[in-house]
Motif scaffolding. Structure first.
Motif, PDB file in Angstrom:
ATOM      1  N   GLU A   1      -6.146   2.247  -7.403  1.00  0.00           N
ATOM      2  CA  GLU A   1      -5.625   3.534  -6.557  1.00  0.00           C
ATOM      3  C   GLU A   1      -6.684   4.496  -6.569  1.00  0.00           C
ATOM      4  O   GLU A   1      -7.800   4.248  -7.133  1.00  0.00           O
ATOM      5  CB  GLU A   1      -4.574   4.070  -7.711  1.00  0.00           C
ATOM      6  CG  GLU A   1      -5.035   4.787  -8.949  1.00  0.00           C
ATOM      7  CD  GLU A   1      -4.034   5.550  -9.882  1.00  0.00           C
ATOM      8  OE1 GLU A   1      -4.013   6.860  -9.301  1.00  0.00           O
ATOM      9  OE2 GLU A   1      -3.323   5.013 -10.631  1.00  0.00           O
TER      10      GLU A   1
ATOM     11  N   THR B   1      -3.184   0.528  -3.561  1.00  0.00           N
ATOM     12  CA  THR B   1      -3.027  -0.920  -2.891  1.00  0.00           C
ATOM     13  C   THR B   1      -2.629  -1.991  -4.213  1.00  0.00           C
ATOM     14  O   THR B   1      -3.509  -1.894  -5.313  1.00  0.00           O
ATOM     15  CB  THR B   1      -4.162  -1.600  -2.133  1.00  0.00           C
ATOM     16  OG1 THR B   1      -4.202  -0.481  -1.039  1.00  0.00           O
ATOM     17  CG2 THR B   1      -3.654  -2.722  -1.806  1.00  0.00           C
TER      18      THR B   1
ATOM     19  N   THR C   1       1.048  -1.465  -0.040  1.00  0.00           N
ATOM     20  CA  THR C   1       0.050  -0.011   0.065  1.00  0.00           C
ATOM     21  C   THR C   1       0.914   1.384  -0.070  1.00  0.00           C
ATOM     22  O   THR C   1       1.802   1.327   0.769  1.00  0.00           O
ATOM     23  CB  THR C   1      -0.878  -0.013   1.360  1.00  0.00           C
ATOM     24  OG1 THR C   1      -1.673  -0.994   1.389  1.00  0.00           O
ATOM     25  CG2 THR C   1      -1.944   1.182   1.280  1.00  0.00           C
ATOM     26  N   TYR C   2       0.661   2.287  -0.765  1.00  0.00           N
ATOM     27  CA  TYR C   2       1.350   3.522  -1.052  1.00  0.00           C
ATOM     28  C   TYR C   2       0.483   4.492  -0.732  1.00  0.00           C
ATOM     29  O   TYR C   2      -0.803   4.381  -1.266  1.00  0.00           O
ATOM     30  CB  TYR C   2       2.006   3.659  -2.333  1.00  0.00           C
ATOM     31  CG  TYR C   2       2.832   2.346  -2.954  1.00  0.00           C
ATOM     32  CD1 TYR C   2       3.989   2.298  -2.415  1.00  0.00           C
ATOM     33  CD2 TYR C   2       2.331   1.326  -3.751  1.00  0.00           C
ATOM     34  CE1 TYR C   2       4.995   1.080  -2.888  1.00  0.00           C
ATOM     35  CE2 TYR C   2       2.950   0.462  -3.714  1.00  0.00           C
ATOM     36  CZ  TYR C   2       4.393   0.331  -3.770  1.00  0.00           C
ATOM     37  OH  TYR C   2       5.141  -0.857  -4.070  1.00  0.00           O
ATOM     38  N   ARG C   3       0.873   5.580  -0.201  1.00  0.00           N
ATOM     39  CA  ARG C   3       0.216   6.825   0.088  1.00  0.00           C
ATOM     40  C   ARG C   3       0.784   8.087   0.179  1.00  0.00           C
ATOM     41  O   ARG C   3       1.897   7.863   0.570  1.00  0.00           O
ATOM     42  CB  ARG C   3      -0.565   6.638   1.474  1.00  0.00           C
ATOM     43  CG  ARG C   3      -1.690   7.560   1.677  1.00  0.00           C
ATOM     44  CD  ARG C   3      -2.239   7.616   3.329  1.00  0.00           C
ATOM     45  NE  ARG C   3      -3.037   8.921   3.653  1.00  0.00           N
ATOM     46  CZ  ARG C   3      -4.186   8.852   3.458  1.00  0.00           C
ATOM     47  NH1 ARG C   3      -4.841   8.018   2.691  1.00  0.00           N
ATOM     48  NH2 ARG C   3      -4.941   9.777   3.904  1.00  0.00           N
ATOM     49  N   TYR C   4       0.341   8.964  -0.740  1.00  0.00           N
ATOM     50  CA  TYR C   4       1.202  10.160  -0.740  1.00  0.00           C
ATOM     51  C   TYR C   4       0.034  11.334  -0.688  1.00  0.00           C
ATOM     52  O   TYR C   4      -0.423  11.711  -1.509  1.00  0.00           O
ATOM     53  CB  TYR C   4       1.749  10.347  -1.950  1.00  0.00           C
ATOM     54  CG  TYR C   4       2.845  11.570  -2.146  1.00  0.00           C
ATOM     55  CD1 TYR C   4       3.870  11.748  -1.051  1.00  0.00           C
ATOM     56  CD2 TYR C   4       2.489  12.692  -3.063  1.00  0.00           C
ATOM     57  CE1 TYR C   4       4.650  12.751  -1.203  1.00  0.00           C
ATOM     58  CE2 TYR C   4       3.636  13.740  -2.970  1.00  0.00           C
ATOM     59  CZ  TYR C   4       4.645  13.610  -2.047  1.00  0.00           C
ATOM     60  OH  TYR C   4       5.336  14.756  -2.140  1.00  0.00           O
TER      61      TYR C   4
ATOM     62  N   PHE D   1      -9.865  10.487  -3.094  1.00  0.00           N
ATOM     63  CA  PHE D   1      -8.876  10.334  -2.119  1.00  0.00           C
ATOM     64  C   PHE D   1      -9.496  10.572  -0.907  1.00  0.00           C
ATOM     65  O   PHE D   1     -10.332  11.611  -0.511  1.00  0.00           O
ATOM     66  CB  PHE D   1      -7.627  11.213  -2.144  1.00  0.00           C
ATOM     67  CG  PHE D   1      -6.703  10.945  -1.311  1.00  0.00           C
ATOM     68  CD1 PHE D   1      -5.524  10.022  -1.588  1.00  0.00           C
ATOM     69  CD2 PHE D   1      -6.370  12.045  -0.207  1.00  0.00           C
ATOM     70  CE1 PHE D   1      -4.549   9.960  -0.434  1.00  0.00           C
ATOM     71  CE2 PHE D   1      -5.471  11.632   0.808  1.00  0.00           C
ATOM     72  CZ  PHE D   1      -4.440  10.851   0.723  1.00  0.00           C
TER      73      PHE D   1
ATOM     74  N   TRP E   1      -3.117  10.990  -3.307  1.00  0.00           N
ATOM     75  CA  TRP E   1      -3.172   9.539  -3.857  1.00  0.00           C
ATOM     76  C   TRP E   1      -2.628   8.661  -3.024  1.00  0.00           C
ATOM     77  O   TRP E   1      -1.768   8.534  -2.067  1.00  0.00           O
ATOM     78  CB  TRP E   1      -1.879   9.971  -5.106  1.00  0.00           C
ATOM     79  CG  TRP E   1      -1.814   8.640  -5.840  1.00  0.00           C
ATOM     80  CD1 TRP E   1      -2.440   8.201  -7.156  1.00  0.00           C
ATOM     81  CD2 TRP E   1      -0.773   7.306  -5.624  1.00  0.00           C
ATOM     82  NE1 TRP E   1      -1.947   6.833  -7.474  1.00  0.00           N
ATOM     83  CE2 TRP E   1      -0.981   6.760  -6.567  1.00  0.00           C
ATOM     84  CE3 TRP E   1      -0.158   7.206  -4.726  1.00  0.00           C
ATOM     85  CZ2 TRP E   1      -0.577   5.284  -6.732  1.00  0.00           C
ATOM     86  CZ3 TRP E   1       0.529   5.973  -4.677  1.00  0.00           C
ATOM     87  CH2 TRP E   1       0.368   4.903  -5.731  1.00  0.00           C
ATOM     88  N   GLU E   2      -3.213   7.463  -3.386  1.00  0.00           N
ATOM     89  CA  GLU E   2      -3.051   6.277  -2.582  1.00  0.00           C
ATOM     90  C   GLU E   2      -3.401   5.275  -3.448  1.00  0.00           C
ATOM     91  O   GLU E   2      -4.126   5.111  -3.898  1.00  0.00           O
ATOM     92  CB  GLU E   2      -3.597   6.254  -1.136  1.00  0.00           C
ATOM     93  CG  GLU E   2      -4.949   5.951  -1.043  1.00  0.00           C
ATOM     94  CD  GLU E   2      -5.579   5.507   0.273  1.00  0.00           C
ATOM     95  OE1 GLU E   2      -4.799   5.942   1.236  1.00  0.00           O
ATOM     96  OE2 GLU E   2      -6.827   5.453   0.439  1.00  0.00           O
TER      97      GLU E   2
ATOM     98  N   SER F   1      -7.381   8.711  -6.006  1.00  0.00           N
ATOM     99  CA  SER F   1      -6.877  10.349  -6.347  1.00  0.00           C
ATOM    100  C   SER F   1      -7.872  11.321  -6.505  1.00  0.00           C
ATOM    101  O   SER F   1      -8.886  11.103  -6.426  1.00  0.00           O
ATOM    102  CB  SER F   1      -5.740  10.160  -7.305  1.00  0.00           C
ATOM    103  OG  SER F   1      -6.325  10.169  -8.494  1.00  0.00           O
TER     104      SER F   1
END
Length: 109
Positions: free
Chosen positions: A102, A67, A56-59, A108, A64-65, A104
């Motif tokens: 994702e 999985t 999992t990425y999250r910015y 988001f 934006w995130e 965004s």
């Protein structure tokens, strides 16, 4: 492209993308000279294998995130014109591929 040619399951990392007899011009050397392509067709099957390696990425600053599941992917491809035919002769998996989803912008949270 027919949407039935794409099957995706982000929860398992499994996906398949296929096309048969898709019209595509073969430019050959004409790609460099701006010439006319020779009519041709291509067929392919791209297959992403299931995985449990989830990331999992999250910015938040860019809202934006996502999985994603890391998978292997294989591709079988063939193409033909009236005078020639080409095909892959291997089905070795890739080094890296991911399937996922994702969110965004307004989606988001």
């Amino acid at each position: 492209m027919n949407p039935n040619h794409v099957i995706v399951n982000p929860a398992t990392g499994r996906a398949t993308y296929h096309a048969a007899d898709l019209p595509m011009g073969d430019y050959g050397a004409n790609a460099f000279t701006g010439g006319t392509p020779v009519p041709g067709i291509v067929s392919f099957v791209v297959d992403w294998s299931p995985s449990q390696n989830r990331h999992t990425y999250r910015y938040a600053p860019n809202r934006w995130e996502g999985t994603f599941l890391q998978t292997n992917v294989t591709c079988n491809w063939s193409g033909a014109t009236a005078t020639s035919a080409f095909t892959t002769n291997t089905n070795n998996p890739s080094i890296f591929a991911e399937v996922g989803y994702e969110r965004s912008g307004v989606f988001f949270q």
